[in-house]
Motif scaffolding. Structure first.
Motif, PDB file in Angstrom:
ATOM      1  N   HIS A 264      22.643  -5.795 -46.048  1.00 58.55           N
ATOM      2  CA  HIS A 264      21.305  -5.765 -46.247  1.00 58.55           C
ATOM      3  C   HIS A 264      21.409  -7.741 -46.884  1.00 58.55           C
ATOM      4  CE1 HIS A 264      22.334  -4.869 -50.481  1.00 58.55           C
ATOM      5  NE2 HIS A 264      21.381  -5.766 -50.413  1.00 58.55           N
ATOM      6  N   THR A 267      21.939 -10.007 -43.752  1.00 53.75           N
ATOM      7  CA  THR A 267      20.465 -10.137 -42.713  1.00 53.75           C
ATOM      8  C   THR A 267      19.299 -11.377 -43.575  1.00 53.75           C
ATOM      9  OG1 THR A 267      20.647  -7.259 -42.704  1.00 53.75           O
ATOM     10  CG2 THR A 267      18.783  -8.444 -41.912  1.00 53.75           C
ATOM     11  N   GLU A 268      20.087 -10.764 -45.163  1.00 61.10           N
ATOM     12  CA  GLU A 268      18.426 -11.929 -45.931  1.00 61.10           C
ATOM     13  C   GLU A 268      18.992 -12.679 -45.813  1.00 61.10           C
ATOM     14  OE1 GLU A 268      18.276 -10.484 -49.496  1.00 61.10           O
ATOM     15  OE2 GLU A 268      17.766  -8.600 -49.602  1.00 61.10           O
ATOM     16  N   VAL A 271      18.188 -13.872 -41.687  1.00 63.93           N
ATOM     17  CA  VAL A 271      16.065 -14.019 -41.884  1.00 63.93           C
ATOM     18  C   VAL A 271      16.445 -16.177 -42.468  1.00 63.93           C
ATOM     19  CG1 VAL A 271      14.350 -13.333 -42.601  1.00 63.93           C
ATOM     20  CG2 VAL A 271      16.227 -11.210 -41.699  1.00 63.93           C
ATOM     21  N   ASP A 272      16.342 -16.136 -43.582  1.00 63.49           N
ATOM     22  CA  ASP A 272      16.623 -17.546 -43.836  1.00 63.49           C
ATOM     23  C   ASP A 272      16.785 -18.292 -43.444  1.00 63.49           C
ATOM     24  OD1 ASP A 272      15.638 -15.948 -46.380  1.00 63.49           O
ATOM     25  OD2 ASP A 272      17.326 -16.412 -47.824  1.00 63.49           O
ATOM     26  N   ILE A 274      17.421 -18.242 -39.968  1.00 58.93           N
ATOM     27  CA  ILE A 274      16.447 -17.942 -38.924  1.00 58.93           C
ATOM     28  C   ILE A 274      15.404 -19.397 -38.874  1.00 58.93           C
ATOM     29  CG2 ILE A 274      15.640 -17.057 -36.722  1.00 58.93           C
ATOM     30  CD1 ILE A 274      17.635 -15.794 -36.909  1.00 58.93           C
ATOM     31  N   ARG A 275      14.835 -18.761 -41.016  1.00 57.76           N
ATOM     32  CA  ARG A 275      13.004 -18.624 -40.807  1.00 57.76           C
ATOM     33  C   ARG A 275      13.278 -20.512 -40.792  1.00 57.76           C
ATOM     34  NH1 ARG A 275      12.013 -17.163 -46.324  1.00 57.76           N
ATOM     35  NH2 ARG A 275      13.732 -19.253 -46.601  1.00 57.76           N
ATOM     36  N   TRP A 284      14.841 -17.122 -31.009  1.00 59.24           N
ATOM     37  CA  TRP A 284      15.295 -16.374 -32.404  1.00 59.24           C
ATOM     38  C   TRP A 284      14.830 -15.918 -32.720  1.00 59.24           C
ATOM     39  CZ3 TRP A 284      18.864 -19.930 -35.494  1.00 59.24           C
ATOM     40  CH2 TRP A 284      20.122 -21.035 -35.179  1.00 59.24           C
ATOM     41  N   LEU A 288      14.954 -12.038 -34.953  1.00 61.60           N
ATOM     42  CA  LEU A 288      14.388 -12.625 -36.103  1.00 61.60           C
ATOM     43  C   LEU A 288      13.321 -11.198 -36.510  1.00 61.60           C
ATOM     44  CD1 LEU A 288      13.274 -13.776 -38.957  1.00 61.60           C
ATOM     45  CD2 LEU A 288      11.836 -14.797 -37.870  1.00 61.60           C
ATOM     46  N   ASP A 289      12.575 -10.192 -35.834  1.00 60.78           N
ATOM     47  CA  ASP A 289      12.055  -9.218 -35.565  1.00 60.78           C
ATOM     48  C   ASP A 289      13.064  -8.084 -36.117  1.00 60.78           C
ATOM     49  OD1 ASP A 289       8.998  -8.002 -35.236  1.00 60.78           O
ATOM     50  OD2 ASP A 289      10.093  -7.312 -32.925  1.00 60.78           O
ATOM     51  N   LEU A 291      15.751  -8.097 -37.168  1.00 59.99           N
ATOM     52  CA  LEU A 291      16.503  -8.659 -38.703  1.00 59.99           C
ATOM     53  C   LEU A 291      16.167  -7.360 -39.669  1.00 59.99           C
ATOM     54  CD1 LEU A 291      17.855 -11.280 -38.168  1.00 59.99           C
ATOM     55  CD2 LEU A 291      19.248  -9.522 -38.150  1.00 59.99           C
ATOM     56  N   LEU A 292      14.436  -7.647 -39.606  1.00 61.32           N
ATOM     57  CA  LEU A 292      13.997  -7.062 -40.572  1.00 61.32           C
ATOM     58  C   LEU A 292      13.898  -5.904 -40.520  1.00 61.32           C
ATOM     59  CD1 LEU A 292      10.245  -9.689 -39.353  1.00 61.32           C
ATOM     60  CD2 LEU A 292      11.891  -9.808 -42.050  1.00 61.32           C
TER      61      LEU A 292
END
Length: 455
Positions: A264, A267-268, A271-272, A274-275, A284, A288-289, A291-292
């Motif tokens: 997890h 994953t965070e 996500v950070d 990619i964002r 990407w 991202l979708d 990974l949530l």
């Protein structure tokens, strides 16, 4: 004993509250005009100042000075997590009728109000509908969705926002300067980011870090304490995703988990990253979708690997095939070898086709299991935990273990009767395995991880 930083730097007035100007501006005007409501509801994520504002507001209403150690007989704090019964609220209803000891108004702060029982909410509702003139309620919660609509409709609601990263960094910089904590700017940014909009969490982490080094606290020091994966691993995972290299994806996740970073957290970090780069890398977005959903999975490691391998644009090589039994795809029959040409015409003979049989009507699994229930209750219970595949000719039941397969095999007459009862036909096959994944990529990932079921 030293005092925790988050307590030392807790706001003492509405002017000191950071990041909630949309709330403090309204409250200050209401207090200045002496137009105080009988009940307030403060909602929002933890660590953003709800309890601080509740205490400040309680003192400001009564024109009393406020410090962290302030204690006044007419300001009563109640923790609903441990005082949530209907008896507790009934006792409160009796106490609110008593006039304030010395203040203008008696203020009740009920923290984590969503923890009250249904009966307690019903008991509180009557008081909120017709409160004594001298009483003000301030309710605070991190989970407003659990409050009855009847309660929400009788209060003034204020929604707190997560603290913006730039506000958190500025606040942390000010604290670090006052406390003589030498810390790099990117380390402060990492702390603020990890706080996820919570001042309390961010300041608590800074408090922990101040004893980490005699010199300047660096980004790498903070990352190590937080258990983050090396940023090079995160970059390599995204490069492997772009290249469609499933082996590199698996090796990267394995390297991070071997170093102590749980799925997890990986994953965070993904996500950070990619964002922060999504404007330049819109491709990407599908990743991202997916990974949530990783933190919600019972097998986050498998879900993470599947997410990284799911949308690979150009796989470098076909993923290894996972042995399955029986195959979930519709079985096909080979067409017979055509006979040698004859000198005289022969009558047309029926031939098998390569197209699998199709059901006469869509197969409804729930309809089938409901048909089994009155015929074999034990089999019905087992079917609830089974996966299945039906191609119009064969219904394959994946029983997951031998015990379940044995029970279903014994109930085969009833299963066949139920299948006919729902208007379907064909053979029923029971296997003691789990259902193989539908796509080859997921099968390859599970095979690399030693097997498992797609969730």
């Amino acid at each position: 004993m030293s005092k925790a930083l988050y307590r030392t730097y807790r706001s003492k007035s509405l002017d000191e509250i950071v990041g909630q100007d949309h709330i403090t501006a309204i409250l200050k005007r209401a207090i200045a005009a002496d137009k105080v409501a009988h009940a307030y509801l403060l909602t929002g994520p933890r660590g953003v100042g709800k309890t601080s504002i509740a205490r400040i507001l309680a003192h400001a209403i009564n024109n009393l000075p406020y410090t962290d150690e302030s204690n006044h007989l007419d300001i009563i704090e109640i923790d609903a997590a441990s005082n949530n019964s209907v008896e507790d609220v009934r006792e409160l209803r009796e106490r609110v009728q008593i006039a304030p000891v010395s203040a203008k108004r008696k203020v009740y702060i009920i923290d984590e109000v969503h923890m009250l029982s249904k009966q307690a909410f019903n008991a509180l509702l009557k008081t909120l509908e017709e409160p004594p003139e001298h009483v003000v309620f301030i309710l605070a919660t991190t989970d407003a969705d659990k409050l009855p609509a009847t309660i929400i409709s009788r209060v003034q609601r204020f929604n707190f926002r997560p603290i913006a990263p730039q506000d958190a960094v500025r606040h942390l910089q000010a604290i670090a300067k006052k406390e003589h904590i030498a810390i790099a700017a990117d380390a402060l940014e990492l702390i603020a980011s990890h706080g996820k909009g919570s001042f309390r969490d961010s300041i608590g982490l800074l408090d922990q870090m101040q004893h980490l080094s005699d010199g300047t606290i660096t980004y790498d020091m903070v990352a190590q304490i937080l258990g983050l994966a090396d940023q090079a691993i995160i970059s390599n995972l995204l490069q492997a995703y772009d290249a469609g290299d499933i082996a590199a994806v698996t090796a990267g996740v394995q390297a991070a988990t071997d170093a102590g970073t749980p799925p997890h957290v990986i994953t965070e970090q993904l996500v950070d990253t990619i964002r922060d780069n999504i404007t330049n890398r819109p491709e990407w977005l599908p990743l991202l979708d997916d990974l949530l959903d990783v933190p919600k999975s019972a097998w986050p490691d498998i879900k993470l690997l599947t997410a990284l391998a799911k949308h690979v644009p150009t796989p470098a090589a076909a993923p290894p095939q996972r042995p399955t039994a029986p195959a979930p795809s519709a079985p096909t029959k080979k067409a017979p070898v055509a006979p040698a040409p004859q000198p005289t015409p022969q009558p047309a003979a029926a031939t098998d086709t390569a197209t699998p049989l199709q059901p006469s009507a869509p197969f409804e699994w729930e309809q089938f299991t409901n048909a089994v229930k009155p015929l074999a209750a034990g089999a019905f219970v087992i079917l609830k935990s089974c996966s299945h595949h039906y191609d119009g000719a064969t219904l394959t039941l994946y029983a997951n273990k031998k015990f379940n397969k044995t029970k279903l095999d014994k109930a085969m007459p009833q299963l066949n009767e139920a299948l006919a009862a729902v208007g379907q036909h064909g053979e029923i096959v029971v296997t003691d395995t789990i259902k193989p994944p539908e796509d080859a990529t997921t099968a390859a990932i599970l095979d690399m991880m030693g097997g498992g079921e797609e969730l």
